[in-house]
Design an enzyme around this catalytic site. Structure first.
Site, short mmCIF file in Angstrom:
data_model
loop_
_atom_site.label_atom_id
_atom_site.label_comp_id
_atom_site.label_asym_id
_atom_site.label_seq_id
_atom_site.Cartn_x
_atom_site.Cartn_y
_atom_site.Cartn_z
N SER A 144 -0.34 1.46 8.31
CA SER A 144 -0.33 0.18 7.59
C SER A 144 -0.29 -0.98 8.56
O SER A 144 -1.04 -1.95 8.42
CB SER A 144 0.91 0.07 6.70
OG SER A 144 0.94 1.11 5.77
N GLU B 1 -9.63 0.17 3.81
CA GLU B 1 -9.95 -0.72 4.92
C GLU B 1 -10.35 0.14 6.12
O GLU B 1 -9.64 1.09 6.47
CB GLU B 1 -8.73 -1.57 5.30
CG GLU B 1 -8.37 -2.60 4.24
CD GLU B 1 -7.07 -3.34 4.55
OE1 GLU B 1 -7.04 -4.57 4.38
OE2 GLU B 1 -6.08 -2.69 4.94
N1 3HC Z 1 -1.94 9.39 -8.62
C1 3HC Z 1 -3.17 9.45 -9.14
N2 3HC Z 1 -3.63 8.64 -10.10
C2 3HC Z 1 -2.77 7.75 -10.57
C3 3HC Z 1 -1.44 7.65 -10.11
C4 3HC Z 1 -1.03 8.53 -9.09
N3 3HC Z 1 0.18 8.49 -8.54
N4 3HC Z 1 -0.82 6.67 -10.79
C5 3HC Z 1 -1.74 6.18 -11.64
N5 3HC Z 1 -2.91 6.82 -11.51
C6 3HC Z 1 -4.15 6.57 -12.23
C7 3HC Z 1 -4.05 7.13 -13.62
O1 3HC Z 1 -4.56 8.44 -13.69
C8 3HC Z 1 -4.88 6.16 -14.41
O2 3HC Z 1 -6.26 6.48 -14.35
P1 3HC Z 1 -7.14 6.39 -15.70
O3 3HC Z 1 -6.91 5.02 -16.28
O4 3HC Z 1 -8.54 6.60 -15.22
O5 3HC Z 1 -6.62 7.46 -16.57
C9 3HC Z 1 -4.75 4.84 -13.69
O6 3HC Z 1 -4.31 5.16 -12.37
C10 3HC Z 1 -3.77 3.98 -14.39
O7 3HC Z 1 -2.57 4.72 -14.50
P2 3HC Z 1 -1.52 4.61 -15.68
O8 3HC Z 1 -2.21 4.18 -16.95
O9 3HC Z 1 -0.69 5.82 -15.71
O10 3HC Z 1 -0.54 3.53 -15.15
P3 3HC Z 1 -0.81 2.04 -14.90
O11 3HC Z 1 -1.91 1.50 -15.72
O12 3HC Z 1 0.56 1.47 -14.99
O13 3HC Z 1 -1.32 2.03 -13.38
C11 3HC Z 1 -1.05 1.90 -11.06
C12 3HC Z 1 -0.55 2.53 -12.34
C13 3HC Z 1 -2.48 2.39 -10.76
C14 3HC Z 1 -0.13 2.36 -9.95
C15 3HC Z 1 -1.06 0.34 -11.26
O14 3HC Z 1 0.19 -0.08 -11.70
C16 3HC Z 1 -1.41 -0.41 -10.01
O15 3HC Z 1 -2.58 -0.54 -9.65
N6 3HC Z 1 -0.39 -0.95 -9.31
C17 3HC Z 1 -0.56 -1.66 -8.06
C18 3HC Z 1 -0.60 -0.67 -6.95
C19 3HC Z 1 -0.86 -1.34 -5.65
O16 3HC Z 1 -0.96 -2.55 -5.51
N7 3HC Z 1 -0.96 -0.51 -4.61
C20 3HC Z 1 -1.12 -1.01 -3.28
C21 3HC Z 1 0.21 -0.96 -2.59
S1 3HC Z 1 0.09 -1.55 -0.94
C22 3HC Z 1 -0.37 -0.21 -0.05
O17 3HC Z 1 -0.57 0.88 -0.55
C23 3HC Z 1 -0.52 -0.45 1.40
C24 3HC Z 1 0.28 0.51 2.20
O18 3HC Z 1 -0.06 0.25 3.55
C25 3HC Z 1 1.77 0.38 2.00
#
Ligand code: 3HC
Length: 298
Positions: A122, A155
């Site tokens: 990261s 990225e």
């Molecule tokens: N693994 C696989 N798929 C997942 C998942 C997981 N852990 N969590 C959610 N999903 C998928 C679901 O299957 C679903 O897909 P579908 O709509 O095609 O069926 C979709 O994501 C949406 O999931 P849900 O309906 O269960 O839940 P939400 O609508 O609440 O979405 C989320 C969950 C995708 C995590 C959403 O809340 C989100 O996009 N949050 C923001 C996440 C984010 O910003 N991540 C970046 C973090 S920073 C980072 O990673 C950088 C690193 O360096 C630290």
């Protein structure tokens, strides 16, 4: 040494990110070797991927035959030597430069000369890792987002030494995963974390200033800016130790106050309240639905 098309992938590190990345690469058709970097149960890891594919099948996103084929493409092991034949290694182990450099040193001796190395770091420097290998021209950052199966962006970070042919080969492989690659120059935090970390830090400052409560700030950003999660829910989701270390690395690199970890983040981290994974961070996940951590309401 010419760079060829990437046909097989090795993932080093089977934590939340490594496991998610291997799930994606095997599903997309790449023979994938996932190496658990520490001793442990590889069968249990494979079962977790099987469970995730099972949910894909239940949701109609995958045929049962494709699930079986994807599982057949995924080899989970604790032996680094099994990465010998892969075209691309994606490292996703502990966020510690020394540990990563040591792993790449061992991989240099194991993998073929043409193999491309990459790190999913990261906020550590890609250049610092690349120059410690025998293949700096075939070394890139390949940064997935959490949860890897759901987040579209990857990225791809290049250094001053990266061979454009290696960048091209990795971009093509990332596109073949159904992901969107974005090219960035190696720079601590790349694009997303350089913007996202100060945003979460700003939210913590707004809360400590008394502008609004934790849950109201989250509600505001979800409903006012259409974010899927508010900044505190997101910080808990990423893990407060991870957010703290990202902020610290960014602050050390750039010296800008906007990256400095706020006291509340430090205190939660020091007391082991790391977010969802410890069931408590800015929110208490023991309650359903989660409620704001009572200690932060006093
Ligand atoms: N693994 C696989 N798929 C997942 C998942 C997981 N852990 N969590 C959610 N999903 C998928 C679901 O299957 C679903 O897909 P579908 O709509 O095609 O069926 C979709 O994501 C949406 O999931 P849900 O309906 O269960 O839940 P939400 O609508 O609440 O979405 C989320 C969950 C995708 C995590 C959403 O809340 C989100 O996009 N949050 C923001 C996440 C984010 O910003 N991540 C970046 C973090 S920073 C980072 O990673 C950088 C690193 O360096 C630290």
């Amino acid at each position: 040494m010419s760079v060829t098309k990437i046909q097989s992938i090795g993932v080093l590190g089977a934590g939340q990110m490594g496991l998610g990345i291997a799930q994606v690469t095997a599903k997309a058709g790449f023979p994938t070797t996932l190496v658990k970097a520490t001793p442990g149960d590889t069968d249990a890891l494979k079962k977790r991927v099987e469970g995730a594919y099972g949910r894909d099948v239940d949701k109609g996103r995958m045929e049962a035959a494709d699930r079986d084929a994807a599982l057949g493409r995924l080899n989970v092991t604790t032996s680094l030597d099994q990465l010998a034949g892969v075209d691309l290694v994606i490292e996703s182990i502990l966020e510690d430069l020394g540990t990563k450099r040591e792993a790449f040193d061992r991989l240099d001796a194991i993998c073929g000369d043409g193999a491309i190395f990459s790190s999913n770091t990261s906020t550590l420097g890609i250049t610092e890792m690349a120059v410690a290998t025998k293949r700096p021209q075939r070394f890139l950052g390949v940064h997935f987002f959490n949860p890897a199966p759901a987040m579209k962006l990857v990225e791809i970070a290049t250094t001053l030494m990266t061979d454009p042919a290696a960048t091209q080969a990795v971009s093509e492989a990332i596109s073949a995963l159904g992901k969107t690659p974005v090219l960035v120059k190696d720079s601590t935090g790349f694009v997303v974390n350089r913007l996202l970390v100060p945003y979460m830090i700003d939210a913590m400052h707004e809360w400590s200033r008394g502008t609004a409560s934790i849950d109201d700030i989250d509600t505001a950003m979800c409903n006012g800016a259409a974010h899927p999660m508010g900044p505190f829910t997101l910080a808990d989701y990423i893990g407060l130790d991870v957010v703290f270390h990202m902020a610290t690395n960014l602050y050390e690199e750039y010296g800008e106050p906007r990256f400095a970890p706020p006291p509340v983040l430090r205190r939660l981290m020091l007391t082991g309240q790391l977010g969802r994974k410890t069931k408590r961070g800015f929110y208490d996940y023991g309650a359903k639905p989660a409620v704001v951590n009572e200690a932060l309401t006093r």
